[in-house]
Design a protein around this motif. Sequence first.
Motif, short mmCIF file in Angstrom:
data_model
loop_
_atom_site.label_atom_id
_atom_site.label_comp_id
_atom_site.label_asym_id
_atom_site.label_seq_id
_atom_site.Cartn_x
_atom_site.Cartn_y
_atom_site.Cartn_z
N ALA A 109 -39.67 -70.19 35.08
CA ALA A 109 -40.24 -69.14 34.24
C ALA A 109 -41.09 -69.73 33.11
CB ALA A 109 -39.12 -68.28 33.66
N LEU A 110 -40.60 -70.79 32.49
CA LEU A 110 -41.38 -71.44 31.43
C LEU A 110 -42.70 -71.97 31.97
CD1 LEU A 110 -38.54 -73.41 29.58
CD2 LEU A 110 -39.95 -71.59 28.59
N CYS A 111 -42.66 -72.55 33.16
CA CYS A 111 -43.88 -73.05 33.78
C CYS A 111 -44.84 -71.91 34.09
CB CYS A 111 -43.55 -73.82 35.07
SG CYS A 111 -42.78 -75.43 34.83
N ALA A 112 -44.30 -70.80 34.60
CA ALA A 112 -45.13 -69.65 34.98
C ALA A 112 -45.80 -69.03 33.77
CB ALA A 112 -44.28 -68.62 35.72
N VAL A 113 -45.07 -68.88 32.68
CA VAL A 113 -45.66 -68.30 31.46
C VAL A 113 -46.78 -69.19 30.94
CG1 VAL A 113 -45.20 -67.76 29.04
CG2 VAL A 113 -43.59 -67.03 30.80
N GLU A 134 -35.29 -69.14 50.47
CA GLU A 134 -33.86 -69.14 50.16
C GLU A 134 -33.50 -70.12 49.04
OE1 GLU A 134 -34.51 -72.07 53.56
OE2 GLU A 134 -35.27 -70.10 52.93
N GLY A 135 -34.48 -70.85 48.51
CA GLY A 135 -34.22 -71.80 47.44
C GLY A 135 -34.15 -71.12 46.08
N PRO A 136 -33.83 -71.89 45.02
CA PRO A 136 -33.72 -71.31 43.67
C PRO A 136 -34.99 -70.61 43.19
CG PRO A 136 -32.71 -73.48 43.71
CD PRO A 136 -33.42 -73.31 45.02
N PHE A 137 -36.17 -71.22 43.45
CA PHE A 137 -37.40 -70.60 43.00
C PHE A 137 -37.71 -69.33 43.80
CE2 PHE A 137 -39.27 -74.89 41.37
CZ PHE A 137 -38.36 -74.87 40.33
N GLY A 138 -37.43 -69.37 45.11
CA GLY A 138 -37.61 -68.18 45.93
C GLY A 138 -36.67 -67.06 45.51
N ASP A 139 -35.46 -67.45 45.14
CA ASP A 139 -34.48 -66.47 44.65
C ASP A 139 -35.00 -65.77 43.40
OD1 ASP A 139 -31.64 -65.34 44.51
OD2 ASP A 139 -31.78 -66.38 42.58
N LEU A 140 -35.59 -66.54 42.48
CA LEU A 140 -36.13 -65.95 41.25
C LEU A 140 -37.27 -65.00 41.58
CD1 LEU A 140 -36.41 -65.73 38.18
CD2 LEU A 140 -37.87 -67.76 38.24
N ALA A 141 -38.16 -65.42 42.48
CA ALA A 141 -39.29 -64.56 42.85
C ALA A 141 -38.78 -63.23 43.43
CB ALA A 141 -40.18 -65.27 43.86
N GLY A 142 -37.74 -63.31 44.26
CA GLY A 142 -37.18 -62.09 44.83
C GLY A 142 -36.60 -61.17 43.79
N ARG A 143 -35.90 -61.75 42.81
CA ARG A 143 -35.32 -60.93 41.74
C ARG A 143 -36.40 -60.24 40.92
NH1 ARG A 143 -29.81 -62.81 40.06
NH2 ARG A 143 -29.15 -64.37 41.59
N LEU A 144 -37.48 -60.98 40.62
CA LEU A 144 -38.56 -60.41 39.82
C LEU A 144 -39.30 -59.32 40.58
CD1 LEU A 144 -39.98 -63.65 38.13
CD2 LEU A 144 -38.54 -61.89 37.09
N MET A 145 -39.51 -59.55 41.88
CA MET A 145 -40.21 -58.54 42.68
C MET A 145 -39.40 -57.26 42.79
SD MET A 145 -41.87 -60.93 45.69
CE MET A 145 -42.52 -59.53 46.59
N ALA A 146 -38.08 -57.41 42.85
CA ALA A 146 -37.22 -56.22 42.91
C ALA A 146 -37.30 -55.40 41.63
CB ALA A 146 -35.78 -56.64 43.17
N MET A 147 -37.54 -56.09 40.52
CA MET A 147 -37.65 -55.40 39.22
C MET A 147 -39.04 -54.82 39.00
SD MET A 147 -35.80 -58.28 36.85
CE MET A 147 -36.55 -57.58 35.38
#
Length: 242
Positions: free
Chosen positions: A188-192, A214-227
């Motif tokens: 997230a820090l890198c993305a901002v 299925e990795g940690p970064f993919g998991d974060l992307a999935g959570r953000l897309m759901a929101m």
Amino acid sequence: MTTGVRRRMGVEERRKQLIGVALELFSARSPDEVSIDEIAAAAGISRPLVYHYFPGKQSLYEAALRRAADDLAARFDEPHRGPLGARLLRVMKRYFDFVDDHGPGFSALMRGGPAVGSTTAKAMIDEVRQAAYDQIMAHLGITEPPVRLALVVRSWVSLAESTALIWLDGREIPRAELELQLVHDFAALCAVSAAYDDEMAALVAGMLAGEPLEGPFGDLAGRLMAMAPEVMARVPAPRPPG
């Protein structure tokens, strides 16, 4: 069965024993609460003999701190194989293993403890932070980091440290969740930062290119897309011109 006969140790062997005993005691309780008498008793020697090897508790604390600092810095050493997100997650698990095992000592170290005013102790703490920074840059394959990337990595190292300290106060969040969250925090820090800088945007694109869903970064992307739909529904519609 013990025979009651003590084996005589050499100077270096005895010093290593005392450092190990001190580190174990400092890990169980704040170093401020541990006395030389307790260290001597745990080592099975007299108080004067402790002073024969170390001039005082501060010097013994710093020797134990040196061993702990080397151990903690080594937790960031990870083979450069596989997706970055998975590597960082393994690093965070080893980091929290150390925090878990040396809770009071870790807390006292990072918050001051008996090391207040000790330039040696502060230098060792800075070495750990620098080792973590250097390892992350090595994983990114960056030898001359741009200013924004240096800021992101140093901020993340500080965030991991402060998060561990807060977690130790009550352990209210499951450890595994916190480890994953810190890996997400890095992304997230890198993305901002990438939103403000083309060089960072290119770096983040390269960083994410080989990441599995299925990795940690993919998991974060999935959570953000759901929101995203709920968030976008709250964004005011643009006003018509005029």
